[in-house]
Design an enzyme around this catalytic site. Structure first.
Site, PDB file in Angstrom:
ATOM      1  N   ASP A   1      19.304  40.931  27.541  1.00  0.00           N
ATOM      2  CA  ASP A   1      18.676  41.213  26.247  1.00  0.00           C
ATOM      3  C   ASP A   1      17.252  41.719  26.397  1.00  0.00           C
ATOM      4  O   ASP A   1      16.731  42.411  25.528  1.00  0.00           O
ATOM      5  CB  ASP A   1      18.690  39.965  25.364  1.00  0.00           C
ATOM      6  CG  ASP A   1      20.083  39.758  24.807  1.00  0.00           C
ATOM      7  OD1 ASP A   1      20.965  39.315  25.567  1.00  0.00           O
ATOM      8  OD2 ASP A   1      20.304  40.114  23.632  1.00  0.00           O
TER       9      ASP A   1
ATOM     10  N   ASN B   1      19.168  36.611  29.054  1.00  0.00           N
ATOM     11  CA  ASN B   1      20.539  36.896  28.610  1.00  0.00           C
ATOM     12  C   ASN B   1      21.082  35.626  27.960  1.00  0.00           C
ATOM     13  O   ASN B   1      20.416  34.582  27.915  1.00  0.00           O
ATOM     14  CB  ASN B   1      21.411  37.346  29.792  1.00  0.00           C
ATOM     15  CG  ASN B   1      22.728  37.948  29.346  1.00  0.00           C
ATOM     16  OD1 ASN B   1      22.743  38.805  28.463  1.00  0.00           O
ATOM     17  ND2 ASN B   1      23.838  37.516  29.921  1.00  0.00           N
TER      18      ASN B   1
END
Ligand code: MRU
Length: 360
Positions: free
Chosen positions: A246, A256
């Site tokens: 992310d 993440n």
């Protein structure tokens, strides 16, 4: 990928953003319409659309919808007045979710459309330019995922088993996927492989979404409880791990889905390579290290139900940090659309980010 059409979780239909409702998969394939920026904001916040690159694409379309509305309401607005109205929209969409930097990247791209326009541009011209940029962000994201696949396919051993966490697939992107893009590309290159998908509590992105989209493409996929990953790694049943991200900090620390860090620790302990696959729109050189990445804390109550069945006692406290950060030293390589970064990441990522622009 042959002639197979690339599945996308987003469709742009004459000023309306259509999203496959990821809360209802795999039971129902329902597309919902977002005809206002508020509806796009809600879809991101409530996880109807999720996954870092897909959130960025959706937000870009949300701004395009707002631009069309503003141009319709105030056709006389000149660039600077239009820019002021768009800033309010950008600020609001930026609050939808905090961790995925692709959201902020996409909003900046949309802001830049207005900044780059002639001072004399009409509201209609600006809205048209913003719509074009949103459509191109979506298309570029698919192209970036395909390039990630090309760069990463060689890391997947023929005949091996690959573990992935959460869903970093077509559903999480404009289409094709990042981690699942690597897996798809290896499969398309003719490799035989099996995929293990962590179920990914509490939203079950692995069990519901990764399993759904890989089975649709004819890949061999097995869902495991999150807690089983370490044991299978230790028993030598997994040859590599590939996950998405992310936000990747300048030093290579990668945020993440919660649970990714545990997988990386277990992979490291068993000498199994651990790869992060992400487009450069996920790399945030402004954030020096993982500890500086904002981590979304969702409502603890989101863990208390499986489907409509309550599983926790009434009144119990819950905590749901939605992401964790895997430190760079546990990451074997970062596979991007511009090539593969290896440690030390501070140098390799900076080099990849300056190699050319993100646009294809
Ligand atoms: O909360 P989510 O479902 O948006 O989290 C998604 C993930 O953590 C993905 O692994 C990440 O966004 C990479 S998507 C290509």
């Amino acid at each position: 990928m042959g002639d197979r059409e690339i599945f996308s979780p987003l469709r742009w239909n004459d000023g309306v953003l259509q999203l496959i409702d990821q809360l209802r998969l795999p039971g129902e394939e329902v597309w919902i319409d977002c005809a206002s920026e508020d509806e796009v904001h809600r879809a991101i916040r409530t996880m109807i659309v999720r996954g870092a690159p897909a959130i960025g694409c959706a937000a870009a379309y949300g701004v395009a919808i707002a631009a069309r509305r503003i141009a319709g309401e105030s056709p006389e607005l000149a660039r600077d007045g239009f820019a002021a109205e768009i800033e309010t929209v950008l600020a609001d969409l930026a609050t939808a979710r905090p961790t995925a930097v692709n959201l902020f990247w996409a909003l900046d791209e949309m802001r830049n459309v207005v900044r780059a326009a002639e001072k004399s541009a009409s509201a209609r011209q600006l809205a048209d330019a913003m719509e074009q940029r949103a459509v191109s962000i979506h298309g570029e994201d698919i192209a970036m995922c395909q390039r990630i696949g090309q760069h990463g396919a060689d890391f997947v051993p023929d005949g091996g088993t690959v573990l992935t966490h959460c869903n970093a697939g077509a559903l999480a992107t404009g289409g094709y996927g990042t981690a699942l893009g690597v897996i798809r590309a290896a499969h398309e290159a003719g490799k035989t492989l099996s995929v293990i998908a962590d179920e990914t509590r509490p939203y079950l992105q692995g069990a519901r979404l990764t399993a759904w989209e890989l089975m649709r493409d004819g890949l061999d996929v097995t869902v495991i409880p999150d807690g089983a990953a370490a044991a299978l790694l230790r028993r030598g049943e997994i040859q590599c791990c590939v996950v998405g991200a992310d936000r990747i900090a300048a030093n290579g620390d990668a945020a993440n889905k919660i649970g990714t860090y545990g997988v990386a620790l277990a992979a490291n302990a068993s000498n199994v390579p651990f790869y992060v696959a992400a487009p450069r729109s996920t790399v945030d050189l402004q954030t020096a290290r993982g500890a500086d990445i904002p981590i979304e804390e969702r409502e603890g109550a989101e863990m208390f139900n499986i489907g409509t069945t309550r599983i926790a006692p009434a009144q119990v406290k819950g905590r749901y940090p939605a992401f964790d950060v895997t430190p760079a030293h546990l990451i074997t390589a970062i596979i991007t659309d511009a090539g593969v970064a290896r440690p030390p990441y501070t140098e390799s990522l900076a080099q990849l980010m300056s190699s050319d622009t993100i646009r294809s």
